[in-house]
Design a protein around this motif. Structure first.
Motif: not given
Length: 539
Positions: A392-398
């Motif tokens: 987990s850390e700045k996950v926003f895309s595939g």
């Protein structure tokens, strides 16, 4: 008097002279021309009084020297983030998330077009650019959705986790509308919702979404009156059908080793009931745990949690600091025979409602380095096949999920991206209770703007569309599932002429190598320093 006329006094004190002149002029015009001019005094007189107060107050130097006009400084300071965000900054300049990243989440949450025209806006020759290597032979038959089986042989109720889930965000940091919308979205999309360390509230359980109950150093929701862990209270909640896994929070990326404080003004009756603390008093989460102080004791505590929950998976969440501590935990697992079911690695770039700037900026290792140490510690001790790894850390895309998978993560958690799906506009007011979109506030008036069923569907949409993009990447790389990504798939510039795979930047240890030949690995020093009976280095 000197302050009024000396050293460009007329210019400095325009904020006084203008409303004074206006007040006199309006009074004369009202007496001699028409009484309607007196209405202008409604504006002029308050401005004059403010200017006079600014001249005599003793708190602000600027206001004493520039009455009334100095206040525009504070006005523009308040407006600066919004002016910059909407007018000044380019699509790739915003922080912590740029406009392109936020727009991608918004589009997917609303099921709008998320394709990008005219090619990438990234500088593909900059040192920061990285790429995933595709295959000449794509695999269109790759399963569209795969899940991660979590649970060792010490776990009697394993759980199959989605590849993208909602990361830890506490009730109190977020309002009840946001908590409900997130959990309803998790129910719709069949993924889990991490409670954060603020306890398991009725809003987490209202809509039936899968729950991972996180227990921090405050043991909120499972504590006695002195703030120590209460086994009976934990058992009652952990055995709830919606709670699928439990998690010990050791540290978080935004403020590792700091604990936290929820101010008394935010400790409402509902939050106090959820956390089992007094209402309207400061709620302290201490830096460290009182239930354990060594790796071995931590594992014994985890085993106790697993037993009390009825055999559900138990794991830890940490931001990696001193690498030898990770190896000490692995040594303790080997020595005690107690294994964790999963480990969540949080990166130093992670976010939270509020944290000291120095801790956010300079304490805790970034996600990829943390993953490197944890993944290799598990591989080198022969535990990787048993213990699942999350990131987990700045996950926003595939692509973010795929890149983390290349470094060993089995699944990813996201917090701020799901906040965007709820309507967050990155106003950076999370710590003030004045969130304009009703996400990070307990104010009923502000939460009115967050309509739960509508936002819940957007939460589910974002997660689903992001996993669709992950599937597209898996297909393009010719793989069967995200588990097949390796450091060889991820490339980064080394210099202007050479782009190298991460396998040449971070060297994976051979399975079991730390047990047989630790001195032949890059981790020999950390392995020697690691002690299962203390987190301190053994020198």
């Amino acid at each position: 008097m000197r302050g009024l006329i000396a050293d460009k006094g007329l210019e400095r004190n325009l904020g006084l002279w203008v409303p004074l002149a206006l007040t006199v002029a309006l009074a004369i015009l009202g007496l001699w021309v028409h009484e309607g001019f007196f209405w202008g005094l409604v504006v002029a007189v308050p401005l004059l009084l403010i200017a006079l107060w600014d001249m005599v107050q003793t708190t602000h130097s600027l206001r004493r020297n520039y009455p009334l006009t100095a206040r525009f400084r504070w006005l523009f300071e308040d407006l600066r983030p919004f002016l910059r965000s909407y007018i000044v900054e380019g699509p790739l300049e915003g922080r912590p998330f740029d406009r392109v990243s936020r727009s991608l989440v918004y589009a997917r949450a609303k099921k709008q077009e998320d394709a990008h025209p005219f090619g990438t806006e990234l500088d593909v020759y900059s040192e920061e650019y990285e790429a995933l290597c595709h295959s000449i032979n794509p695999n269109p038959k790759a399963p569209k959705r795969t899940r991660v089986h979590v649970g060792t042989d010490q776990c009697s109720k394993p759980y199959d986790a989605a590849r993208l889930n909602i990361s830890a965000m506490s009730f109190g940091a977020l309002g009840n509308h946001a908590i409900e919308a997130l959990n309803m979205g998790a129910k719709i999309g069949d993924f889990y919702h991490d409670t954060g360390e603020g306890g398991l509230s009725k809003y987490h359980l209202k809509h039936g979404g899968d729950i991972v109950w996180e227990l921090g150093s405050g043991y909120f929701g499972a504590r006695d009156k002195d703030g120590n862990f209460d086994a009976e209270s934990f058992r009652d909640k952990a055995q709830h059908d919606q709670v699928k896994m439990t998690e010990i929070k050791l540290s978080q990326g935004a403020k590792p080793g700091h604990g936290g404080l929820l101010p008394a003004a935010k400790v409402t009756d509902e939050i106090a009931e959820t956390r089992q603390v007094p209402a309207h008093e400061d709620c302290l989460s201490p830096p460290g745990h009182s239930a354990f102080s060594t790796p071995r004791e931590m594992l014994e505590f985890a085993a106790k949690m697993r037993e009390l929950s009825g055999g559900k998976p138990v794991g830890i969440k940490l931001c990696v600091g001193m690498p030898h501590e990770v190896f000490a935990i692995c040594k303790a697992m080997l020595d005690s025979g107690i294994t964790l079911d999963f480990i969540v690695v949080d990166g130093g770039g992670g976010g939270t409602g509020a944290a000291p700037l120095e801790l956010s900026d300079h304490i805790g290792l970034p996600l990829r380095i943390g993953l490197y140490y944890v993944n290799n510690a598990l591989i080198g001790t022969g535990l990787k096949d048993k213990i699942k790894l999350a990131a987990s850390e700045k996950v926003f895309s595939g692509s973010a999920i795929a890149m983390n998978a290349a470094l060993g993560a089995n699944w990813c958690n996201a917090a701020r991206a799901f906040m965007f799906s709820l309507g967050c506009v990155q106003s950076l007011r999370c710590h003030t209770g004045t969130c304009p979109t009703g996400v990070a506030t307990s104010s009923p008036a502000r939460q009115r703007g967050l309509v739960i069923p509508e936002k819940a569907q957007r939460v589910a949409n974002f997660q689903s569309k992001t996993l669709d993009s992950l599937h597209d990447i898996v297909v393009a790389c010719g793989l069967e599932s995200p588990d097949e990504f390796t450091p060889r798939h991820l490339r980064q510039w080394k210099n202007n002429a050479q782009m190298i795979p991460w396998s040449q930047i971070v060297h994976e240890v051979e399975p079991g190598k730390l047990l047989s030949e630790p001195d032949d690995t890059p981790f020999a020093e950390y392995w020697r320093m690691a002690n299962p009976d203390t987190f301190k280095p053994t020198l």
